[in-house]
Design an enzyme around this catalytic site. Sequence first.
Site, PDB file in Angstrom:
ATOM      1  N   LYS A 112      41.389  36.106  41.750  1.00  0.00           N
ATOM      2  CA  LYS A 112      41.262  36.318  40.407  1.00  0.00           C
ATOM      3  C   LYS A 112      41.384  38.273  39.984  1.00  0.00           C
ATOM      4  CE  LYS A 112      36.313  36.168  37.247  1.00  0.00           C
ATOM      5  NZ  LYS A 112      36.311  34.522  37.607  1.00  0.00           N
TER       6      LYS A 112
ATOM      7  N   LYS B 272      33.001  39.118  35.244  1.00  0.00           N
ATOM      8  CA  LYS B 272      31.932  38.582  35.149  1.00  0.00           C
ATOM      9  C   LYS B 272      30.790  39.589  35.782  1.00  0.00           C
ATOM     10  CE  LYS B 272      31.697  34.207  37.218  1.00  0.00           C
ATOM     11  NZ  LYS B 272      32.579  33.462  37.151  1.00  0.00           N
TER      12      LYS B 272
ATOM     13  N   ARG C  91      25.023  41.421  34.959  1.00  0.00           N
ATOM     14  CA  ARG C  91      24.694  42.441  34.799  1.00  0.00           C
ATOM     15  C   ARG C  91      24.379  42.604  36.484  1.00  0.00           C
ATOM     16  NH1 ARG C  91      22.173  42.984  30.098  1.00  0.00           N
ATOM     17  NH2 ARG C  91      21.633  41.351  29.061  1.00  0.00           N
TER      18      ARG C  91
ATOM     19  N   ARG D  16      43.160  24.585  42.276  1.00  0.00           N
ATOM     20  CA  ARG D  16      42.802  23.400  41.742  1.00  0.00           C
ATOM     21  C   ARG D  16      43.663  22.433  41.999  1.00  0.00           C
ATOM     22  NH1 ARG D  16      42.953  25.081  35.674  1.00  0.00           N
ATOM     23  NH2 ARG D  16      40.855  25.869  35.828  1.00  0.00           N
TER      24      ARG D  16
ATOM     25  N   GLU E  56      36.827  28.411  45.907  1.00  0.00           N
ATOM     26  CA  GLU E  56      36.307  27.383  44.696  1.00  0.00           C
ATOM     27  C   GLU E  56      37.387  26.554  45.129  1.00  0.00           C
ATOM     28  OE1 GLU E  56      34.487  27.955  40.634  1.00  0.00           O
ATOM     29  OE2 GLU E  56      36.303  27.378  39.881  1.00  0.00           O
TER      30      GLU E  56
HETATM   31  P1  GTP Z   1      31.275  29.776  36.310  1.00  0.00           P
HETATM   32  O1  GTP Z   1      30.295  31.158  35.918  1.00  0.00           O
HETATM   33  O2  GTP Z   1      32.723  29.929  35.061  1.00  0.00           O
HETATM   34  O3  GTP Z   1      31.989  30.304  37.795  1.00  0.00           O
HETATM   35  O4  GTP Z   1      29.913  28.796  35.980  1.00  0.00           O
HETATM   36  P2  GTP Z   1      29.742  28.035  36.721  1.00  0.00           P
HETATM   37  O5  GTP Z   1      29.090  28.794  37.519  1.00  0.00           O
HETATM   38  O6  GTP Z   1      28.337  27.228  36.113  1.00  0.00           O
HETATM   39  O7  GTP Z   1      30.196  27.240  38.009  1.00  0.00           O
HETATM   40  P3  GTP Z   1      31.332  25.607  37.406  1.00  0.00           P
HETATM   41  O8  GTP Z   1      31.080  25.055  38.698  1.00  0.00           O
HETATM   42  O9  GTP Z   1      30.235  24.865  36.321  1.00  0.00           O
HETATM   43  O10 GTP Z   1      32.806  26.116  36.441  1.00  0.00           O
HETATM   44  C1  GTP Z   1      33.256  26.488  36.945  1.00  0.00           C
HETATM   45  C2  GTP Z   1      34.899  26.693  36.068  1.00  0.00           C
HETATM   46  O11 GTP Z   1      34.943  25.329  35.311  1.00  0.00           O
HETATM   47  C3  GTP Z   1      35.428  27.516  35.226  1.00  0.00           C
HETATM   48  O12 GTP Z   1      35.483  28.441  35.122  1.00  0.00           O
HETATM   49  C4  GTP Z   1      36.063  26.462  34.781  1.00  0.00           C
HETATM   50  O13 GTP Z   1      37.475  26.901  35.065  1.00  0.00           O
HETATM   51  C5  GTP Z   1      35.938  25.318  35.144  1.00  0.00           C
HETATM   52  N1  GTP Z   1      34.693  24.480  33.940  1.00  0.00           N
HETATM   53  C6  GTP Z   1      33.518  24.243  33.574  1.00  0.00           C
HETATM   54  N2  GTP Z   1      33.031  23.654  32.444  1.00  0.00           N
HETATM   55  C7  GTP Z   1      34.284  23.663  31.628  1.00  0.00           C
HETATM   56  C8  GTP Z   1      34.106  22.751  30.107  1.00  0.00           C
HETATM   57  O14 GTP Z   1      33.320  22.044  29.458  1.00  0.00           O
HETATM   58  N3  GTP Z   1      35.214  22.809  29.720  1.00  0.00           N
HETATM   59  C9  GTP Z   1      37.062  23.571  30.998  1.00  0.00           C
HETATM   60  N4  GTP Z   1      37.490  23.380  30.262  1.00  0.00           N
HETATM   61  N5  GTP Z   1      36.450  24.039  31.803  1.00  0.00           N
HETATM   62  C10 GTP Z   1      35.246  23.961  32.236  1.00  0.00           C
HETATM   63 MG    MG Z   2      34.067  30.342  37.750  1.00  0.00          MG
END
Ligand code: GTP
Ligand code: MG
Length: 198
Positions: A48, A56, A61, A80, A142
């Site tokens: 990142k 972020k 906050r 990924r 991740e």
């Molecule tokens: P973050 O604060 O973004 O990390 O969210 P989170 O902690 O709820 O994690 P989550 O595992 O749900 O999602 C993390 C990552 O998955 C995101 O940064 C995206 O790369 C991907 N992602 C999650 N939801 C979506 C979605 O609806 N559409 C797409 N295109 N990517 C998604």
């Molecule tokens: Mg994320």
Amino acid sequence: MTDEQYYTLIHPYQDAMNLILTRLKILNHTAYENEDFQPIHSITNRIKEKESIENKLVKKRVSTSMQDAKSFLQDIAGIRVICFFEKDIRHLVECLKKQSDLIVIKEKDYITAPKPNGYRSYHVIIGVPIYYMDGMEYYPVEIQFRTISMDFWAAMEHRICYKNQPFNELEMKNAFLQYSEILEKMEKSFEVYSENCS
Ligand code: GTP
Ligand code: MG
């Protein structure tokens, strides 16, 4: 956070990510007896960026210090993994979880339970032990496991829907949901053909 602090912060995350990348590559050519059926289509990875870390943290906050980045973010290192079929994802995840030095910090199975918009993917945050002269610490990496069809959908959704408020929003949302199901069906039928080949 100064540039210097940023580079100090990301160093162990880079090491942890490299370790997982190597293990994934080994699993890719040892997962199945027949090497012609490697489970992984492609892998991408990223650390990142400083600005993205700070944004972020602001959203959460908390302060934009190195310490808060370490405490509140689990996606500083991200991988990924694009597979061919869902069964490849299940197999790789199972193999990775068996590696006894790694720990599972968090898991989200959006394949068994897709998000309401149709997003499908398997997310896992793995803790990787990094050893120092005087001790050890786990660093989170991740990993997002997707099939080619899940990645196609997610890339389009990200491109078209992310930060966009189109005028025909409802119609588009329905289309994405429908396409997610169509892609799943397509992939499953390719899987049947692939099993008949092997
Ligand atoms: P973050 O604060 O973004 O990390 O969210 P989170 O902690 O709820 O994690 P989550 O595992 O749900 O999602 C993390 C990552 O998955 C995101 O940064 C995206 O790369 C991907 N992602 C999650 N939801 C979506 C979605 O609806 N559409 C797409 N295109 N990517 C998604
Ligand atoms: Mg994320």
